[in-house]
Design an enzyme around this catalytic site. Structure first.
Site, PDB file in Angstrom:
ATOM      1  N   LYS A   1     -10.546  -3.451  18.648  1.00 65.24           N
ATOM      2  CA  LYS A   1      -9.122  -3.790  18.797  1.00 65.24           C
ATOM      3  C   LYS A   1      -8.696  -3.900  20.260  1.00 65.24           C
ATOM      4  O   LYS A   1      -7.643  -4.444  20.559  1.00 65.24           O
ATOM      5  CB  LYS A   1      -8.261  -2.721  18.119  1.00 65.24           C
ATOM      6  CG  LYS A   1      -8.644  -2.446  16.678  1.00 65.24           C
ATOM      7  CD  LYS A   1      -7.648  -3.053  15.722  1.00 65.24           C
ATOM      8  CE  LYS A   1      -8.029  -2.714  14.301  1.00 65.24           C
ATOM      9  NZ  LYS A   1      -7.080  -3.229  13.340  1.00 65.24           N
TER      10      LYS A   1
ATOM     11  N   ILE B   1      -2.069  -7.003  14.351  1.00 61.49           N
ATOM     12  CA  ILE B   1      -0.981  -6.770  15.319  1.00 61.49           C
ATOM     13  C   ILE B   1      -1.468  -5.939  16.500  1.00 61.49           C
ATOM     14  O   ILE B   1      -1.216  -6.270  17.668  1.00 61.49           O
ATOM     15  CB  ILE B   1       0.211  -6.094  14.607  1.00 61.49           C
ATOM     16  CG1 ILE B   1       0.716  -7.027  13.493  1.00 61.49           C
ATOM     17  CG2 ILE B   1       1.328  -5.754  15.588  1.00 61.49           C
ATOM     18  CD1 ILE B   1       1.673  -6.386  12.511  1.00 61.49           C
TER      19      ILE B   1
ATOM     20  N   ASP C   1      -4.162  -6.002   5.236  1.00 60.74           N
ATOM     21  CA  ASP C   1      -5.160  -6.851   5.895  1.00 60.74           C
ATOM     22  C   ASP C   1      -5.095  -8.295   5.398  1.00 60.74           C
ATOM     23  O   ASP C   1      -5.404  -9.221   6.129  1.00 60.74           O
ATOM     24  CB  ASP C   1      -6.564  -6.292   5.640  1.00 60.74           C
ATOM     25  CG  ASP C   1      -6.779  -4.990   6.386  1.00 60.74           C
ATOM     26  OD1 ASP C   1      -6.327  -4.899   7.544  1.00 60.74           O
ATOM     27  OD2 ASP C   1      -7.371  -4.055   5.816  1.00 60.74           O
TER      28      ASP C   1
ATOM     29  N   LYS D   1       8.924 -17.047 -10.062  1.00 64.66           N
ATOM     30  CA  LYS D   1       8.108 -16.019 -10.691  1.00 64.66           C
ATOM     31  C   LYS D   1       7.009 -16.662 -11.537  1.00 64.66           C
ATOM     32  O   LYS D   1       7.278 -17.568 -12.334  1.00 64.66           O
ATOM     33  CB  LYS D   1       8.994 -15.129 -11.574  1.00 64.66           C
ATOM     34  CG  LYS D   1       8.234 -13.976 -12.171  1.00 64.66           C
ATOM     35  CD  LYS D   1       9.109 -13.139 -13.077  1.00 64.66           C
ATOM     36  CE  LYS D   1       8.248 -12.145 -13.834  1.00 64.66           C
ATOM     37  NZ  LYS D   1       8.926 -11.583 -14.967  1.00 64.66           N
TER      38      LYS D   1
ATOM     39  N   LYS E   1     -13.543   0.863  15.987  1.00 59.66           N
ATOM     40  CA  LYS E   1     -12.230   0.202  15.953  1.00 59.66           C
ATOM     41  C   LYS E   1     -11.604   0.146  17.351  1.00 59.66           C
ATOM     42  O   LYS E   1     -10.969  -0.847  17.719  1.00 59.66           O
ATOM     43  CB  LYS E   1     -11.303   0.987  15.019  1.00 59.66           C
ATOM     44  CG  LYS E   1     -10.583   0.120  14.032  1.00 59.66           C
ATOM     45  CD  LYS E   1      -9.963   0.926  12.922  1.00 59.66           C
ATOM     46  CE  LYS E   1     -10.619   0.594  11.600  1.00 59.66           C
ATOM     47  NZ  LYS E   1     -10.021   1.311  10.478  1.00 59.66           N
TER      48      LYS E   1
ATOM     49  N   ASN F   1       0.852  -1.198   0.000  1.00 62.81           N
ATOM     50  CA  ASN F   1       0.000   0.000   0.000  1.00 62.81           C
ATOM     51  C   ASN F   1       0.882   1.241   0.000  1.00 62.81           C
ATOM     52  O   ASN F   1       2.106   1.140   0.032  1.00 62.81           O
ATOM     53  CB  ASN F   1      -0.964  -0.019   1.188  1.00 62.81           C
ATOM     54  CG  ASN F   1      -0.242  -0.009   2.521  1.00 62.81           C
ATOM     55  OD1 ASN F   1       0.402   0.968   2.881  1.00 62.81           O
ATOM     56  ND2 ASN F   1      -0.314  -1.120   3.243  1.00 62.81           N
TER      57      ASN F   1
ATOM     58  N   PHE G   1      -4.000   3.565  15.207  1.00 59.31           N
ATOM     59  CA  PHE G   1      -4.477   4.568  14.262  1.00 59.31           C
ATOM     60  C   PHE G   1      -5.698   4.012  13.554  1.00 59.31           C
ATOM     61  O   PHE G   1      -5.869   2.796  13.475  1.00 59.31           O
ATOM     62  CB  PHE G   1      -3.390   4.896  13.230  1.00 59.31           C
ATOM     63  CG  PHE G   1      -2.461   5.986  13.674  1.00 59.31           C
ATOM     64  CD1 PHE G   1      -2.599   7.271  13.178  1.00 59.31           C
ATOM     65  CD2 PHE G   1      -1.465   5.738  14.608  1.00 59.31           C
ATOM     66  CE1 PHE G   1      -1.757   8.277  13.584  1.00 59.31           C
ATOM     67  CE2 PHE G   1      -0.622   6.741  15.024  1.00 59.31           C
ATOM     68  CZ  PHE G   1      -0.764   8.026  14.508  1.00 59.31           C
TER      69      PHE G   1
HETATM   70  N1  CTP Z   1      -3.448  -2.879  12.356  1.00 57.77           N
HETATM   71  C1  CTP Z   1      -2.607  -3.889  12.744  1.00 57.77           C
HETATM   72  N2  CTP Z   1      -2.620  -5.081  12.110  1.00 57.77           N
HETATM   73  C2  CTP Z   1      -3.462  -5.299  11.089  1.00 57.77           C
HETATM   74  C3  CTP Z   1      -4.323  -4.269  10.652  1.00 57.77           C
HETATM   75  C4  CTP Z   1      -4.297  -3.078  11.311  1.00 57.77           C
HETATM   76  O1  CTP Z   1      -1.838  -3.681  13.702  1.00 57.77           O
HETATM   77  N3  CTP Z   1      -3.431  -6.456  10.485  1.00 57.77           N
HETATM   78  C5  CTP Z   1      -3.464  -1.631  13.106  1.00 57.77           C
HETATM   79  C6  CTP Z   1      -2.926  -0.433  12.369  1.00 57.77           C
HETATM   80  O2  CTP Z   1      -1.541  -0.268  12.615  1.00 57.77           O
HETATM   81  C7  CTP Z   1      -3.736   0.692  12.991  1.00 57.77           C
HETATM   82  C8  CTP Z   1      -5.050   0.030  13.323  1.00 57.77           C
HETATM   83  O3  CTP Z   1      -4.803  -1.347  13.370  1.00 57.77           O
HETATM   84  O4  CTP Z   1      -3.185   1.123  14.191  1.00 57.77           O
HETATM   85  C9  CTP Z   1      -6.174   0.280  12.365  1.00 57.77           C
HETATM   86  O5  CTP Z   1      -5.762   0.070  11.067  1.00 57.77           O
HETATM   87  P1  CTP Z   1      -6.799   0.302   9.867  1.00 57.77           P
HETATM   88  O6  CTP Z   1      -6.160  -0.093   8.599  1.00 57.77           O
HETATM   89  O7  CTP Z   1      -7.419   1.642   9.970  1.00 57.77           O
HETATM   90  O8  CTP Z   1      -7.926  -0.689  10.256  1.00 57.77           O
HETATM   91  P2  CTP Z   1      -8.207  -2.158   9.890  1.00 57.77           P
HETATM   92  O9  CTP Z   1      -8.060  -2.990  11.101  1.00 57.77           O
HETATM   93  O10 CTP Z   1      -7.405  -2.562   8.714  1.00 57.77           O
HETATM   94  O11 CTP Z   1      -9.748  -2.079   9.579  1.00 57.77           O
HETATM   95  P3  CTP Z   1     -10.510  -1.741   8.208  1.00 57.77           P
HETATM   96  O12 CTP Z   1      -9.594  -2.158   7.097  1.00 57.77           O
HETATM   97  O13 CTP Z   1     -11.718  -2.564   8.319  1.00 57.77           O
HETATM   98  O14 CTP Z   1     -10.791  -0.277   8.242  1.00 57.77           O
END
Ligand code: CTP
Length: 408
Positions: A344, A308, A279, A289, A340, A211, A326
């Site tokens: 979380k 995490i 995700d 490859k 969230k 990303n 975040f």
């Molecule tokens: N995060 C993480 N591990 C993951 C996904 C997210 O530690 N596998 C943490 C990010 O570092 C951030 C928080 O979770 O602090 C939220 O990340 P965000 O991308 O906004 O949320 P998602 O959990 O991915 O939820 P969604 O995609 O449904 O918005």
């Protein structure tokens, strides 16, 4: 790692023959990895030149309160805030008196009045001026307000007299600075973990799912925590950024590697998860490859990555005292972030709008809403460095209410 790596010292040089020793102090602080920015008073400029200070600090020297260039490049408020410690060396009887009474009639005194950082003074003056009850009362008042001091020493004075009033030697001032960062800084003795950047999830040896996260916000937070004295580990996905000074940086690629690195470095005090963790990852990775070979495009089956932040929040006895996440949202920012926080299990969520046009991803600025169980606090739009400094200060305030980590 140098003891002052990444630490920023604002050095105020007031009038006194000892100002020449300050040149040596700058050299020594920089040798240990610290950054020095100088503010020279009119009196100080009688003893050392801006050119010498600029050459040694490798930075512009600030001296004029009403200079348009100084103000437009760096306002006096920012000058006083963009430092981790303010050192006044030499501190004349006059500047101590002005500090005591809150005078702000030049750049140095204005910065000293405006600063929210600890101030360390190294008094230097004639022994009678030093002995005078006015000076002694001023210093006692300043110490009562949390100002630190080093020296003066006893010895021959430039005026031919002998007694107390000689500025402490550069090595002693350096030791006081190091002691501050070792024991006196707001997060001294604390341990912090920060995740930053994207994760890359391999599809085959050359392709991956990733990303656009630049890692700037997470790196800035790690730097800000270290500057407040926390022993900080940064676990970073692939970014183009240099490792922040004074921070132990572990580079990883995938979410699973990031989780393992975090679990091995879990601190008892604070974890900030700022990484944009992918995700999903490919269910199956190819050792070689993938070739087109004229076939139809392959389907890509995905599987969920570990969360995490959620795992750190649920770490039981190993859970850091404060866990911060975040929420990158493109719509209904606060509503989604509040959900969230609950999902979380972290203590704070910093919600930010990453919709197209917000300029957050890859940009310099961020607009944050700090969400905890008590409610929502919206911060004005500011740079990612400012967000980091504000968050680190907030973390320091919160942890100050709990005893220091006893973990090795
Ligand atoms: N995060 C993480 N591990 C993951 C996904 C997210 O530690 N596998 C943490 C990010 O570092 C951030 C928080 O979770 O602090 C939220 O990340 P965000 O991308 O906004 O949320 P998602 O959990 O991915 O939820 P969604 O995609 O449904 O918005």
């Amino acid at each position: 790692m140098s003891s002052l790596a990444g630490k920023r010292v604002l050095l105020v040089i007031s009038g006194g023959i000892a100002a020449y020793k300050t040149l040596e102090l700058i050299r020594r602080v920089r040798e240990r990895g610290g950054e020095v920015r100088c503010v020279l008073t009119q009196g100080g400029a009688q003893f050392v030149t801006p050119l010498s200070l600029a050459a040694l600090s490798e930075d512009k020297v600030y001296s004029d309160l009403f200079s348009l260039t100084d103000e437009s490049e760096m306002g006096h408020i920012r000058l006083s805030r963009d430092a981790d410690l303010v050192v006044v060396a030499p501190a004349s009887a006059d500047i101590l008196a002005k500090m005591t009474h809150g005078r702000a009639d030049d750049l140095a005194t204005t910065a000293l009045l405006a600063t929210d950082k600890t101030v360390l003074v190294a008094p230097a003056m004639n022994l009678r001026m030093w002995d005078h009850p006015a000076t002694q009362d001023n210093l006692a008042t300043l110490k009562g307000r949390g100002v630190l001091s080093v020296g003066p020493n006893e010895g021959d004075m430039a005026c031919g007299e002998y007694g107390f009033g000689r500025m402490a030697e550069p090595a002693e001032i350096l030791a006081a600075i190091e002691e501050y960062f070792g024991a006196g800084a707001p997060l001294a003795g604390r341990r912090a973990l920060v995740t930053s950047g994207p994760t890359f999830e391999a599809i085959d040896p050359v392709r991956f799912i990733g990303n656009r996260s630049s890692g700037r916000q997470g790196h800035a937070i790690a730097q800000a925590l270290a500057r407040l004295g926390a022993r900080t580990t940064l676990v970073s996905g692939p970014t183009a950024l240099p490792d922040p000074a004074g921070v132990e940086t572990l580079r990883v690629e995938s979410a699973r590697d990031m989780l393992a690195a975090c679990q091995a470095a879990l601190p008892s005090d604070v974890a900030v998860c700022a990484a944009a963790v992918s995700d999903w990852r490919a269910k199956e990775t190819h050792g070689q490859k993938m070739k087109k070979n004229g076939a139809a495009p392959p389907g890509l089956a995905l599987t969920l990555n570990p969360d995490i932040l959620a795992q750190i929040s649920a770490a039981g006895n190993a859970r850091p005292r404060l866990v911060v996440g975040f929420a990158a949202e493109t719509e209904k920012v606060i509503e989604h972030a509040q959900a969230k926080l609950a999902k979380k299990g972290c203590d704070w969520i910093l919600a930010n709008d990453v919709s197209q046009g917000s300029g957050t991803f890859g940009g310099d600025n961020n607009t944050i809403h700090l969400i905890d169980s008590q409610g929502v606090e919206s911060w004005p739009r500011m740079t990612k460095d400012e967000v980091a400094a504000k968050l680190a200060a907030r973390i320091a305030e919160t942890l100050a209410e709990t005893p220091e980590s006893t973990k090795p």
